[in-house]
Design a protein around this motif. Structure first.
Motif, PDB file in Angstrom:
ATOM      1  N   VAL A 151       3.919   3.681  -2.071  1.00  9.52           N
ATOM      2  CA  VAL A 151       4.362   2.395  -2.615  1.00  9.52           C
ATOM      3  C   VAL A 151       5.620   1.930  -1.883  1.00  9.52           C
ATOM      4  O   VAL A 151       5.736   0.768  -1.493  1.00  9.52           O
ATOM      5  CB  VAL A 151       4.619   2.493  -4.141  1.00  9.52           C
ATOM      6  N   VAL A 154       5.193   0.184   1.568  1.00 11.89           N
ATOM      7  CA  VAL A 154       4.471  -1.078   1.647  1.00 11.89           C
ATOM      8  C   VAL A 154       5.420  -2.229   1.955  1.00 11.89           C
ATOM      9  O   VAL A 154       6.488  -2.347   1.353  1.00 11.89           O
ATOM     10  CB  VAL A 154       3.730  -1.354   0.313  1.00 11.89           C
ATOM     11  N   LEU A 180      -3.912   1.135  -1.781  1.00 12.33           N
ATOM     12  CA  LEU A 180      -3.130   1.470  -2.969  1.00 12.33           C
ATOM     13  C   LEU A 180      -3.948   1.428  -4.258  1.00 12.33           C
ATOM     14  O   LEU A 180      -3.503   1.926  -5.291  1.00 12.33           O
ATOM     15  CB  LEU A 180      -1.969   0.487  -3.110  1.00 12.33           C
ATOM     16  N   SER A 213      -4.728   4.786  -6.264  1.00  9.93           N
ATOM     17  CA  SER A 213      -3.499   5.416  -6.731  1.00  9.93           C
ATOM     18  C   SER A 213      -2.869   4.630  -7.876  1.00  9.93           C
ATOM     19  O   SER A 213      -2.462   5.207  -8.887  1.00  9.93           O
ATOM     20  CB  SER A 213      -2.507   5.557  -5.580  1.00  9.93           C
TER      21      SER A 213
END
Length: 98
Positions: free
Chosen positions: A23, A26, A43, A46
């Motif tokens: 995360v 990103v 993503l 997850s």
């Protein structure tokens, strides 16, 4: 049966922790400016299926938690777009066959 329920859908079990490192890596501007759906796709699992709880939030910076929320918003927005597109295609198909 309520119009918002489905006999063909069930929520899946949540497992594992959110990959905060992923995360954090990103680039939000990249996602928005280039409409980088591939980045969102990486993503998706997850974010969707992790065991997200208070402990997860307390161990992270508020900026990173906000980023998770923004990513979820973008994913939801894209899924709504897909849903609308499918509905339009079904309506076109139905109209042409009627």
């Amino acid at each position: 049966m309520d119009s918002f329920t489905s006999e063909y859908f069930a929520f899946r079990q949540r497992f594992g922790k959110l990959n905060w490192k992923l995360v954090g890596s990103v680039d939000m501007d990249e996602i928005v400016e280039r409409v980088n759906l591939g980045e969102l796709q990486t993503l998706l699992d997850s974010l969707t299926f992790c065991q997200f709880n208070h402990g997860e939030i307390h161990n992270q910076s508020s900026d990173l938690v906000v980023k998770v929320c923004q990513l979820m918003q973008y994913i939801i927005e894209y899924l709504l777009h897909c849903q609308e597109t499918q509905t339009q295609e079904l309506q076109r198909s139905y109209s042409s066959n009627a």
